[in-house]
Design a protein around this motif. Sequence first.
Motif, short mmCIF file in Angstrom:
data_model
loop_
_atom_site.label_atom_id
_atom_site.label_comp_id
_atom_site.label_asym_id
_atom_site.label_seq_id
_atom_site.Cartn_x
_atom_site.Cartn_y
_atom_site.Cartn_z
N LEU A 1 0.75 -1.12 0.02
CA LEU A 1 0.46 0.02 0.00
C LEU A 1 1.12 0.85 0.15
O LEU A 1 1.82 1.23 0.71
N ASN A 2 0.32 1.95 -0.49
CA ASN A 2 0.76 3.44 -0.61
C ASN A 2 0.15 4.53 -1.17
O ASN A 2 -0.55 4.43 -2.42
N PRO A 3 0.36 5.68 -0.32
CA PRO A 3 0.43 6.38 0.79
C PRO A 3 -0.30 5.76 1.95
O PRO A 3 -1.48 4.68 1.69
N THR A 4 0.46 5.47 2.88
CA THR A 4 0.48 5.27 4.19
C THR A 4 0.37 6.19 5.42
O THR A 4 1.14 7.06 4.86
N LEU A 5 0.76 5.67 6.94
CA LEU A 5 0.13 6.01 7.72
C LEU A 5 2.01 7.11 8.19
O LEU A 5 2.28 7.66 8.06
N ALA A 6 3.06 6.27 7.44
CA ALA A 6 4.06 6.81 7.35
C ALA A 6 4.36 7.43 6.23
O ALA A 6 4.76 8.84 6.44
N THR A 7 3.52 7.65 5.45
CA THR A 7 3.57 8.58 4.36
C THR A 7 3.37 10.28 4.49
O THR A 7 4.28 10.84 4.59
N VAL A 8 2.07 10.17 5.34
CA VAL A 8 1.85 11.42 5.71
C VAL A 8 2.94 11.97 7.13
O VAL A 8 2.20 12.98 7.17
N MET A 9 2.67 10.95 7.94
CA MET A 9 3.94 11.44 8.90
C MET A 9 5.08 11.97 8.99
O MET A 9 5.74 12.89 9.16
N GLY A 10 5.51 11.58 7.08
CA GLY A 10 6.59 11.82 6.20
C GLY A 10 6.79 13.41 5.98
O GLY A 10 7.77 13.63 6.18
N LYS A 11 5.57 13.47 5.43
CA LYS A 11 5.40 14.43 4.47
C LYS A 11 5.44 15.73 5.71
O LYS A 11 5.87 16.89 5.89
N ILE A 12 4.75 15.78 7.14
CA ILE A 12 4.99 16.71 7.88
C ILE A 12 5.98 16.97 8.71
O ILE A 12 6.55 17.78 8.87
N ILE A 13 6.63 15.55 9.29
CA ILE A 13 7.83 16.02 9.54
C ILE A 13 8.73 17.54 8.28
O ILE A 13 10.12 17.08 9.27
N THR A 14 9.03 16.51 7.05
CA THR A 14 10.19 16.59 6.11
C THR A 14 8.83 18.37 5.79
O THR A 14 9.08 19.35 4.47
N ASP A 15 7.65 18.47 6.05
CA ASP A 15 7.23 19.85 6.29
C ASP A 15 6.60 20.42 4.96
O ASP A 15 6.92 21.34 3.81
N LYS A 16 6.05 19.34 4.13
CA LYS A 16 5.20 19.07 2.90
C LYS A 16 4.10 19.09 2.98
O LYS A 16 3.45 18.33 3.88
N PRO A 17 3.54 19.10 1.89
CA PRO A 17 1.87 19.39 2.43
C PRO A 17 1.21 18.01 1.66
O PRO A 17 1.67 17.15 1.67
N ILE A 18 -0.22 18.44 2.75
CA ILE A 18 -0.68 16.58 2.45
C ILE A 18 -1.88 17.25 1.91
O ILE A 18 -3.27 18.43 2.06
N GLU A 19 -2.11 16.13 1.00
CA GLU A 19 -3.41 15.96 0.28
C GLU A 19 -4.59 15.31 0.89
O GLU A 19 -4.60 14.73 1.67
#
Length: 269
Positions: free
Chosen positions: A56-74
């Motif tokens: 599966l992709n994306p997952t919780l790891a994906t969205v948490m990673g975006k927050i950690i790197t300050d990237k926007p979440i759809e």
Amino acid sequence: MHTIALANQKGGVGKTTTAASLAIGLSRQGKKVLLVDADAQGNLTQLLGWEQPDELNPTLATVMGKIITDKPIEPHDGILHHQDGVDLMPANIELSATEVTLVNTMSRETVLRQYLSTVQKDYDYAILDCMPSLGMLTINALTAANTVIIPVQAQYLPAKGLEQLLKTVMRVKRQLNPGLEIGGILMTMVDSRTTLSRGVIEQIRVAYGGRVLRSEIPRSIRAAEISLEHKNIFEHDKDGRVAGAYESFTREVMNLGRQRQKHGPDLTR
């Protein structure tokens, strides 16, 4: 959105089955529910029918990673829609790497809370299925939650770990999340025929009083079967003891506010 974490550092206490059954029970009451699989093993994701979580992709790891790197979440990025009327943010092995990354992340305890704030307007409840440890992901879940529910197997050794978990909850409440409340201790895998099971329940009820939920989840092969057949307990065990117990538990969860007023100070105080 009311966020409930189901936590116990001891595995095998029925936590994942309880998370899924509570979410579906709330959905059956007309509530909009988001399930969050916060365990890198992906057991909740598999239980709900996605048998290959690592694909599966994306997952919780994906969205948490975006927050950690300050990237926007759809909006609704990665959320899966289940046939039983609940939504799922899935997890897989990538979440293990996320936990390692969190150690050196600014505001590391609040990453999951930041994610949930992006979807909170769309749901009545978020149910967080924590991993069986007291690591950084579980701390994130407790920091994000309004309420923690602790499933405890009615056996001596699993019950012994309860005090350590309560100390962790107390520390999170004091340092990170003053609004965190203990919604209750849920006795699971109860075999009322055995002296051991009855004795453990009695000890916990004496020690923690009204904080132990009235509902008790009985030990049953029917509950174990739902992970194999990908059916919810209300369909698979219709009119059975386990389904009835989870219906009762769901009602208790919906009435937690009144319970807190009735039973006085929170265990974490």
